[in-house]
Motif scaffolding. Structure first.
Motif, PDB file in Angstrom:
ATOM      1  N   ASP A   5      -8.143   1.796   2.320  1.00 23.98           N
ATOM      2  CA  ASP A   5      -6.950   1.927   3.168  1.00 23.98           C
ATOM      3  C   ASP A   5      -6.528   0.574   3.725  1.00 23.98           C
ATOM      4  O   ASP A   5      -5.334   0.260   3.812  1.00 23.98           O
ATOM      5  CB  ASP A   5      -7.220   2.890   4.328  1.00 23.98           C
ATOM      6  N   HIS A   8      -4.829  -1.357   0.964  1.00 23.28           N
ATOM      7  CA  HIS A   8      -3.486  -0.827   0.728  1.00 23.28           C
ATOM      8  C   HIS A   8      -2.520  -1.317   1.803  1.00 23.28           C
ATOM      9  O   HIS A   8      -1.391  -1.738   1.506  1.00 23.28           O
ATOM     10  CB  HIS A   8      -3.519   0.704   0.723  1.00 23.28           C
ATOM     11  N   GLU A   9      -2.952  -1.262   3.053  1.00 22.62           N
ATOM     12  CA  GLU A   9      -2.097  -1.694   4.158  1.00 22.62           C
ATOM     13  C   GLU A   9      -1.788  -3.186   4.063  1.00 22.62           C
ATOM     14  O   GLU A   9      -0.654  -3.624   4.273  1.00 22.62           O
ATOM     15  CB  GLU A   9      -2.786  -1.389   5.490  1.00 22.62           C
ATOM     16  N   THR A  10      -2.820  -3.978   3.716  1.00 25.82           N
ATOM     17  CA  THR A  10      -2.628  -5.424   3.601  1.00 25.82           C
ATOM     18  C   THR A  10      -1.677  -5.763   2.461  1.00 25.82           C
ATOM     19  O   THR A  10      -0.765  -6.589   2.607  1.00 25.82           O
ATOM     20  CB  THR A  10      -3.980  -6.123   3.368  1.00 25.82           C
ATOM     21  N   MET A  11      -1.877  -5.160   1.300  1.00 28.44           N
ATOM     22  CA  MET A  11      -1.063  -5.468   0.138  1.00 28.44           C
ATOM     23  C   MET A  11       0.362  -4.936   0.242  1.00 28.44           C
ATOM     24  O   MET A  11       1.259  -5.407  -0.461  1.00 28.44           O
ATOM     25  CB  MET A  11      -1.721  -4.897  -1.131  1.00 28.44           C
ATOM     26  N   SER A  12       0.587  -3.963   1.121  1.00 28.30           N
ATOM     27  CA  SER A  12       1.934  -3.427   1.320  1.00 28.30           C
ATOM     28  C   SER A  12       2.731  -4.235   2.336  1.00 28.30           C
ATOM     29  O   SER A  12       3.951  -4.060   2.449  1.00 28.30           O
ATOM     30  CB  SER A  12       1.851  -1.968   1.792  1.00 28.30           C
ATOM     31  N   SER A  13       2.071  -5.133   3.043  1.00 23.81           N
ATOM     32  CA  SER A  13       2.742  -5.935   4.066  1.00 23.81           C
ATOM     33  C   SER A  13       3.503  -7.092   3.421  1.00 23.81           C
ATOM     34  O   SER A  13       3.015  -7.718   2.470  1.00 23.81           O
ATOM     35  CB  SER A  13       1.704  -6.486   5.046  1.00 23.81           C
ATOM     36  N   PHE A  45      -3.082  -4.148  -7.089  1.00 24.23           N
ATOM     37  CA  PHE A  45      -2.289  -3.238  -6.255  1.00 24.23           C
ATOM     38  C   PHE A  45      -0.817  -3.238  -6.657  1.00 24.23           C
ATOM     39  O   PHE A  45      -0.099  -2.267  -6.384  1.00 24.23           O
ATOM     40  CB  PHE A  45      -2.460  -3.590  -4.780  1.00 24.23           C
ATOM     41  N   SER A  48       0.539  -0.317  -8.557  1.00 20.86           N
ATOM     42  CA  SER A  48       0.938   0.886  -7.823  1.00 20.86           C
ATOM     43  C   SER A  48       2.282   0.708  -7.128  1.00 20.86           C
ATOM     44  O   SER A  48       2.743   1.619  -6.435  1.00 20.86           O
ATOM     45  CB  SER A  48      -0.126   1.237  -6.774  1.00 20.86           C
ATOM     46  N   ALA A  50       3.266  -2.025  -4.959  1.00 17.06           N
ATOM     47  CA  ALA A  50       3.305  -3.027  -3.892  1.00 17.06           C
ATOM     48  C   ALA A  50       1.975  -3.772  -3.873  1.00 17.06           C
ATOM     49  O   ALA A  50       0.916  -3.141  -3.934  1.00 17.06           O
ATOM     50  CB  ALA A  50       3.552  -2.362  -2.532  1.00 17.06           C
ATOM     51  N   PRO A  51       2.029  -5.097  -3.843  1.00 15.83           N
ATOM     52  CA  PRO A  51       3.210  -5.961  -3.746  1.00 15.83           C
ATOM     53  C   PRO A  51       3.953  -6.075  -5.076  1.00 15.83           C
ATOM     54  O   PRO A  51       3.521  -5.511  -6.085  1.00 15.83           O
ATOM     55  CB  PRO A  51       2.607  -7.307  -3.327  1.00 15.83           C
ATOM     56  N   TYR A  52       5.041  -6.841  -5.064  1.00 13.39           N
ATOM     57  CA  TYR A  52       5.880  -7.016  -6.252  1.00 13.39           C
ATOM     58  C   TYR A  52       5.278  -8.111  -7.123  1.00 13.39           C
ATOM     59  O   TYR A  52       5.142  -9.258  -6.693  1.00 13.39           O
ATOM     60  CB  TYR A  52       7.290  -7.384  -5.797  1.00 13.39           C
TER      61      TYR A  52
END
Length: 220
Positions: A5, A8-13, A45, A48, A50-52
């Motif tokens: 988790d 996921h949170e870090t890579m979505s930032s 990641f 999935s 994010a990130p781009y």
């Protein structure tokens, strides 16, 4: 919150791009920073969403380019004295001698190879600065090296993420394993090259010794 988790949170930032850029810069002159691992993780990641991925590759390559130029500037400013102080039998000294030989025989192309040699990147950029390798040629070759490295690291991670889309941790392990495999292959090739050079050098020494002996025999 577990590790997955958190990742996921870090890579979505959106801050992940700045983090990757900063890590890649620092790795240019402070090689204990794991820039390749960071880019591979982001690539996993990215599978999935994010990130781009293109942005990951771009910021990683840009950070590597800037980090290499900082290392080059350090070498150019006082690198000769710094390199001469290294222990003669140490690992860093061996890396520097490898870099010097590579620069003398293959010029800037050694920059690309050094990306996949542990400790090789910093050794080459520092040495190029210390020997005053032309700055424009350094920029051209380093742009190629940094771009290829960013693309390779990002795609290795992305392939791992695609293979294990529902299990990013396994994808990360696969990506890191692929990167380790490439590094191992490069090291084996270097080792074989050193053996061939040593064998040729020993053969040449024996030939020279034979010529000296035969030439030194008294005339009859």
């Amino acid at each position: 919150m577990d590790l997955l988790d958190l990742l996921h949170e870090t890579m979505s930032s959106p801050w992940v791009y700045l983090a990757i850029f900063t890590i890649a810069v620092l790795d240019g002159f402070f090689p204990v920073v794991p820039s390749e691992t960071a880019v591979i993780t982001a690539g996993v990641f990215a599978a999935s969403g994010a990130p781009y991925l293109p942005a990951v590759i771009l910021v990683a390559a840009a950070g590597a380019l800037i980090g290499d130029h900082i290392s080059y500037a350090i070498g150019r400013g006082g690198g000769t004295r710094l390199l001469d102080r290294l222990p003669p039998e140490g690992r860093r000294r061996r890396a520097i001698e490898w870099a010097r030989r590579g620069i003398a025989t293959r010029g800037g192309l050694i920059l690309t190879v050094a990306r996949y040699v542990p400790g090789g990147r910093t050794a080459v950029t520092l040495t190029m600065g210390a020997v005053h390798y032309p700055r424009r040629r350094f920029l051209a070759f380093d742009a190629l090296a940094a771009g290829s490295w960013g693309l390779y690291s990002g795609l290795v991670g992305y392939l791992g993420g695609m293979a294990f889309e529902q299990d990013p941790l396994r994808g990360l392990l696969l990506g890191l394993g692929l990167a380790l495999g490439v590094t191992t292959i490069v090291e084996v090739v270097r080792w074989l090259g050193r053996r061939r050079r040593s064998a040729r050098s020993a053969t040449a020494d024996e030939s020279d010794a034979g010529e000296l002996i035969s030439g030194g025999r008294p005339a009859r």
